[in-house]
Design an enzyme around this catalytic site. Structure first.
Site, PDB file in Angstrom:
ATOM      1  N   LYS A  45      53.296  52.908  49.394  1.00 32.45           N
ATOM      2  CA  LYS A  45      53.360  54.259  48.332  1.00 32.45           C
ATOM      3  C   LYS A  45      52.175  54.860  47.578  1.00 32.45           C
ATOM      4  O   LYS A  45      51.725  54.297  46.829  1.00 32.45           O
ATOM      5  CB  LYS A  45      54.378  53.415  47.598  1.00 32.45           C
ATOM      6  CG  LYS A  45      55.179  54.323  46.259  1.00 32.45           C
ATOM      7  CD  LYS A  45      55.475  55.738  46.062  1.00 32.45           C
ATOM      8  CE  LYS A  45      56.195  56.766  45.493  1.00 32.45           C
ATOM      9  NZ  LYS A  45      57.820  57.931  46.106  1.00 32.45           N
ATOM     10  N   SER A  46      53.012  56.856  47.323  1.00 31.28           N
ATOM     11  CA  SER A  46      51.592  57.174  46.701  1.00 31.28           C
ATOM     12  C   SER A  46      51.913  56.419  45.438  1.00 31.28           C
ATOM     13  O   SER A  46      52.671  55.764  44.246  1.00 31.28           O
ATOM     14  CB  SER A  46      52.184  58.355  46.387  1.00 31.28           C
ATOM     15  OG  SER A  46      52.207  58.841  47.602  1.00 31.28           O
ATOM     16  N   GLY A  72      60.390  60.720  41.672  1.00 34.24           N
ATOM     17  CA  GLY A  72      59.214  60.638  40.649  1.00 34.24           C
ATOM     18  C   GLY A  72      58.285  60.019  40.708  1.00 34.24           C
ATOM     19  O   GLY A  72      58.041  59.147  39.609  1.00 34.24           O
ATOM     20  N   CYS A 130      53.818  66.261  45.408  1.00 34.67           N
ATOM     21  CA  CYS A 130      54.721  65.707  44.957  1.00 34.67           C
ATOM     22  C   CYS A 130      55.865  66.640  44.213  1.00 34.67           C
ATOM     23  O   CYS A 130      55.228  67.303  43.081  1.00 34.67           O
ATOM     24  CB  CYS A 130      54.759  64.554  44.413  1.00 34.67           C
ATOM     25  SG  CYS A 130      55.661  64.059  43.567  1.00 34.67           S
ATOM     26  N   GLY A 248      61.785  66.047  59.600  1.00 40.79           N
ATOM     27  CA  GLY A 248      63.116  65.449  60.701  1.00 40.79           C
ATOM     28  C   GLY A 248      62.863  64.501  61.976  1.00 40.79           C
ATOM     29  O   GLY A 248      63.434  64.903  62.784  1.00 40.79           O
ATOM     30  N   GLY A 269      60.201  59.022  57.560  1.00 35.94           N
ATOM     31  CA  GLY A 269      61.500  58.978  56.388  1.00 35.94           C
ATOM     32  C   GLY A 269      62.356  59.256  56.199  1.00 35.94           C
ATOM     33  O   GLY A 269      62.570  57.785  56.413  1.00 35.94           O
TER      34      GLY A 269
HETATM   35  O1  RRO Z   1      57.661  60.048  43.544  1.00 35.37           O
HETATM   36  C1  RRO Z   1      58.713  61.202  44.804  1.00 35.37           C
HETATM   37  O2  RRO Z   1      58.991  61.847  44.311  1.00 35.37           O
HETATM   38  C2  RRO Z   1      58.424  62.002  46.359  1.00 35.37           C
HETATM   39  C3  RRO Z   1      57.158  62.192  46.314  1.00 35.37           C
HETATM   40 BR1  RRO Z   1      55.637  61.213  45.050  1.00 35.37          BR
HETATM   41  C4  RRO Z   1      56.194  62.673  47.110  1.00 35.37           C
HETATM   42  O3  RRO Z   1      55.400  63.112  47.602  1.00 35.37           O
HETATM   43  N1  RRO Z   1      57.482  63.564  48.200  1.00 35.37           N
HETATM   44  C5  RRO Z   1      58.251  63.265  47.499  1.00 35.37           C
HETATM   45  O4  RRO Z   1      59.614  63.692  48.244  1.00 35.37           O
HETATM   46  N2  RRO Z   1      58.951  62.286  46.704  1.00 35.37           N
END
Ligand code: RRO
Length: 309
Positions: A45-46, A72, A130, A248, A269
């Site tokens: 996760k980022s 978020g 994001c 997609g 995703g």
């Molecule tokens: O965590 C998110 O809301 C989020 C991120 Br970091 C992102 O890069 N893309 C997204 O669709 N949601």
């Protein structure tokens, strides 16, 4: 014999599928499930320097043709993911992706400096797109800022790194971004992130709580936009920048199309969120069927070879 092997940077993966960052990859349990799945690799996760709870719920909703989210950036903090990646390294695995999404350039530099100085030998996906942090613009839509970020990052960072981009919709924007990306030793780009700040209405109401219902759209809604981004960057980027397609993907046919447009690897995703990790084996089986029908034995037999009229 059909091989789904693919290569990014100097790394070879047993197949071309992985999760999209953000989907089922935040906790240790989720990461272990991904590692033990049929996917060719996986991404964390980022993360931000400090752990984050993220936005208030409801913040992810499945829609008939995809999903809308405004998570978020909920994550367990940089230290947790670095620790995780280093444990993988110690157990002999350097073929995973580490997603970084600092809230500022300084935070990104801080995290990348620590990765640079660590034993981690995997790939970093720097998230410049994001759409869901109130008050924080998507860096990928600010061309000068993206250039500045990459300039600072590549002034010290030497390990394999790519960027996750937002979708572009204008030919001039593709060209401007490609010209910037081509200046740096990027190993890959991932495109696309969700289509940001969309609005879904049901029963006279929004469906997610943050930002008055605005959120990022993924799933079938975004596939044509994702394919266009993969295709255009495949044409415009220097050949040592690989493309990871995202957007997609529900079936082997969708993966096949991403690769035809130029992707070397494909992320999942929305559909992974819906079906869990069993989605990988289903899609791999479908992809192999398509390749068998067409007498293709490797990804390279059709990568980038979309026919134009
Ligand atoms: O965590 C998110 O809301 C989020 C991120 Br970091 C992102 O890069 N893309 C997204 O669709 N949601």
């Amino acid at each position: 014999m059909i091989s789904l092997e693919t290569t990014i940077s100097n790394k070879t993966f047993s197949n071309c599928l992985m999760n999209a960052s953000g989907v089922k990859c935040m906790t240790l349990e989720e990461l272990s499930n991904l590692k033990n799945s049929e996917s060719g690799t996986w991404i964390t996760k980022s993360c931000t320097i400090s752990p984050r709870e993220g936005n208030p719920s409801p913040r992810y909703v499945d829609l008939q043709l995809g999903s809308i989210n405004s998570m978020g950036l909920p994550n367990l903090g940089f230290e947790f993911y670095l620790d995780y990646a280093l444990k993988e390294h110690k157990s002999g695995n350097d073929n995973l992706f580490f997603s970084v999404a600092g809230l500022t350039l300084e935070d990104n530099i801080e995290m990348l400096t620590q990765i640079e100085n660590s034993d981690f030998q995997g790939l970093v996906e720097l998230n410049l797109s994001c759409p869901n942090i109130p008050g924080k613009p998507q860096t990928g839509y600010d061309f000068d800022r993206t250039d500045e970020v990459l300039k600072q990052v590549f002034s010290f960072y030497t390990k394999p790194l790519g960027v996750k981009l937002p979708p572009y919709f204008d030919i001039v924007h593709f060209e401007m971004m490609a010209n910037i990306l081509n200046k740096y030793q990027l190993r890959f780009i991932t495109c696309i992130n969700s289509i940001g700040n969309a609005l879904y209405v049901e029963d006279e109401s929004v469906v997610i709580k943050p930002k008055g219902g605005f959120g990022g759209i993924g799933g079938a809604y975004v596939k044509p936009t994702a394919l266009a981004n993969v295709r255009m960057f495949h044409k415009l980027l220097k050949k040592d920048i690989s493309i990871i397609g995202c957007g997609g993907v529900e079936s082997g046919k969708d993966v096949f199309e991403h690769i035809l447009c130029g992707a070397s690897m494909v992320q999942i995703g929305t559909q992974l969120m819906k079906d869990g990790t069993k989605v990988f084996s289903k899609i791999l089986t479908e992809l192999k069927e398509i390749m068998k029908d067409k007498n293709y034995t490797t990804i390279l037999d059709f990568k980038g070879k979309l026919k134009e009229l």
